[in-house]
Write an enzyme that holds these catalytic residues in place. Sequence first.
Site, PDB file in Angstrom:
ATOM      1  N   LYS A   1      39.040  43.628  43.353  1.00  0.00           N
ATOM      2  CA  LYS A   1      38.100  43.869  44.447  1.00  0.00           C
ATOM      3  C   LYS A   1      37.367  45.209  44.356  1.00  0.00           C
ATOM      4  O   LYS A   1      36.470  45.383  43.534  1.00  0.00           O
ATOM      5  CB  LYS A   1      38.842  43.717  45.789  1.00  0.00           C
TER       6      LYS A   1
ATOM      7  N   TYR B   1      50.279  36.980  49.077  1.00  0.00           N
ATOM      8  CA  TYR B   1      49.529  36.238  48.070  1.00  0.00           C
ATOM      9  C   TYR B   1      49.176  37.206  46.952  1.00  0.00           C
ATOM     10  O   TYR B   1      48.699  38.320  47.203  1.00  0.00           O
ATOM     11  CB  TYR B   1      48.250  35.652  48.668  1.00  0.00           C
TER      12      TYR B   1
ATOM     13  N   ASP C   1      51.131  45.460  44.909  1.00  0.00           N
ATOM     14  CA  ASP C   1      49.903  44.695  44.708  1.00  0.00           C
ATOM     15  C   ASP C   1      48.856  45.266  45.671  1.00  0.00           C
ATOM     16  O   ASP C   1      48.831  44.921  46.845  1.00  0.00           O
ATOM     17  CB  ASP C   1      50.144  43.213  44.976  1.00  0.00           C
TER      18      ASP C   1
HETATM   19  P1  KE4 Z   1      41.677  37.484  42.638  1.00  0.00           P
HETATM   20  O1  KE4 Z   1      42.251  36.751  41.451  1.00  0.00           O
HETATM   21  O2  KE4 Z   1      41.159  36.532  43.705  1.00  0.00           O
HETATM   22  O3  KE4 Z   1      40.648  38.546  42.217  1.00  0.00           O
HETATM   23  O4  KE4 Z   1      42.856  38.353  43.307  1.00  0.00           O
HETATM   24  C1  KE4 Z   1      44.015  37.673  43.704  1.00  0.00           C
HETATM   25  C2  KE4 Z   1      44.714  38.512  44.762  1.00  0.00           C
HETATM   26  C3  KE4 Z   1      45.819  39.259  44.388  1.00  0.00           C
HETATM   27  N1  KE4 Z   1      46.478  40.023  45.285  1.00  0.00           N
HETATM   28  C4  KE4 Z   1      46.056  40.099  46.570  1.00  0.00           C
HETATM   29  C5  KE4 Z   1      46.809  40.980  47.527  1.00  0.00           C
HETATM   30  C6  KE4 Z   1      44.922  39.365  47.006  1.00  0.00           C
HETATM   31  O5  KE4 Z   1      44.520  39.447  48.296  1.00  0.00           O
HETATM   32  C7  KE4 Z   1      44.233  38.556  46.084  1.00  0.00           C
HETATM   33  C8  KE4 Z   1      43.031  37.719  46.476  1.00  0.00           C
HETATM   34  N2  KE4 Z   1      42.639  37.789  47.844  1.00  0.00           N
HETATM   35  C9  KE4 Z   1      41.963  36.629  48.367  1.00  0.00           C
HETATM   36  C10 KE4 Z   1      41.648  36.882  49.851  1.00  0.00           C
HETATM   37  N3  KE4 Z   1      42.796  36.890  50.652  1.00  0.00           N
HETATM   38  C11 KE4 Z   1      40.731  36.294  47.593  1.00  0.00           C
HETATM   39  C12 KE4 Z   1      39.792  35.321  48.260  1.00  0.00           C
HETATM   40  C13 KE4 Z   1      39.762  34.010  47.528  1.00  0.00           C
HETATM   41  O6  KE4 Z   1      40.850  33.536  47.110  1.00  0.00           O
HETATM   42  O7  KE4 Z   1      38.658  33.468  47.404  1.00  0.00           O
END
Ligand code: KE4
Length: 425
Positions: free
Chosen positions: A265, A142, A237
């Site tokens: 994060k 993801y 990523d």
């Molecule tokens: P954000 O746009 O949510 O800050 O980051 C997206 C993203 C990009 N790449 C990786 C590897 C990620 O894990 C994420 C976002 N992680 C999720 C949890 N698995 C965020 C939690 C959520 O969607 O509320």
Amino acid sequence: MATSEELMQRAVKVIPGGVNSPVRAFRNVGLTPRFIERADGPYVWDVEGNRYLDYVGSWGPMILGHNDPAVREAVQKACERGLSFGAATELEVQVAEYICQTVPHIDMVRMVNSGTEAVMSAIRLARGFTGRDKVVKFAGNYHGHSDCMLVAAGSGVMTAGVPDSAGVPAGCAQDTLTAVYNDLDSVHALFENNPGQIAAIIVEPVAANMGVVLPAEGFLEGLRALCDEAGALLIFDEVICGFRLAYGGAAERFGITPDLVTYGKIIGGGMPVGAFGGKREIMEQMAPVGPVYQAGTLSGNPIAMTAGLAQLVELHDHPEHYERLEAAGGRLFGGIQQLLDEVGAPCVLNHIGSLGSVFFTPDAVADYASAKASDTARFSEYFRFMLERGFYLAPSQFEAMFVSVAHTDEQIDQTLAAIREFLHA
Ligand code: KE4
């Protein structure tokens, strides 16, 4: 004080699903989400005053624990000077210099406001730099919710991607090719079938969005070689791994140099921050220097930069934090493995450092197909059992447990005792 139930009844009337991010709705575990009122160290408290030992840590940012004094005090002081200027600031230069000086594979960096934005920008940059349109991603990885990343594998692995969400036009999906994690042949086949058309591979160097799945021996090295051979860029990523698996992230831990890396994060210290960075010759393609456009009103926001820099400095200047993360992760996940072996539970544990996932399947989990074989109903029972005993886990089989510097051995042992009780129940 309103209860979580009452708040959820109000929330669903004015926010889709009652949440600002779907996973928080607890739909995967069939419960009303706990509305969190405050956090400190390794704990969060819900609006009813229940305390939980937190293994989500805001999905990764709270690596030092919640309410870390170094971060909090820096932010409080910064607020007195104003919240946002929409102008260049010295602080942004300090943050960029710090990252470029402390992360070897970053010559230049651009700050954005989320991991999604970092990935979206890095993909556009890779396409602009190479002049190619196609991108390879992996099933189960993801990378945020930009259109071209919300793509599932086409009918056969060789075909173009198909949208993985309503609202994503086929045109956005067709240039995203999906391979199988840990299967270099599936990647090689895509390069064979799309000669000279692939701009980049984007990969979670340690996957954490199908649950935690480690790269097989030689997998990351193989991706590096395939990119070098084809003139494509390798994008790590590291939104989850960055500054967690080592200060230099998975790139440092596995000794692989990506062309571009994306962060989120931890780099924000709890504030909305994303970033992408890499080699100078690539990054200088970004506007206003180069032809690849990207922008953001709150990019480099002074309060967010203050929080992020305070956290990065704390992590970089105190390597003992990484020793603690490894020790705490080893105690927790080593303990869980022991329990699973003791009981002969039909479960698999994947973990590295302070990241790990228990899969409710007896078979090894090395990619999306094997992760999806997990018994999600059994996971939900586990989640509920732990929540009722004061342990706050990610409400989905396909997420990770995050250990922080603030988790003590005693708290980890209490967690293991609860897991033992569940396995014997
Ligand atoms: P954000 O746009 O949510 O800050 O980051 C997206 C993203 C990009 N790449 C990786 C590897 C990620 O894990 C994420 C976002 N992680 C999720 C949890 N698995 C965020 C939690 C959520 O969607 O509320």
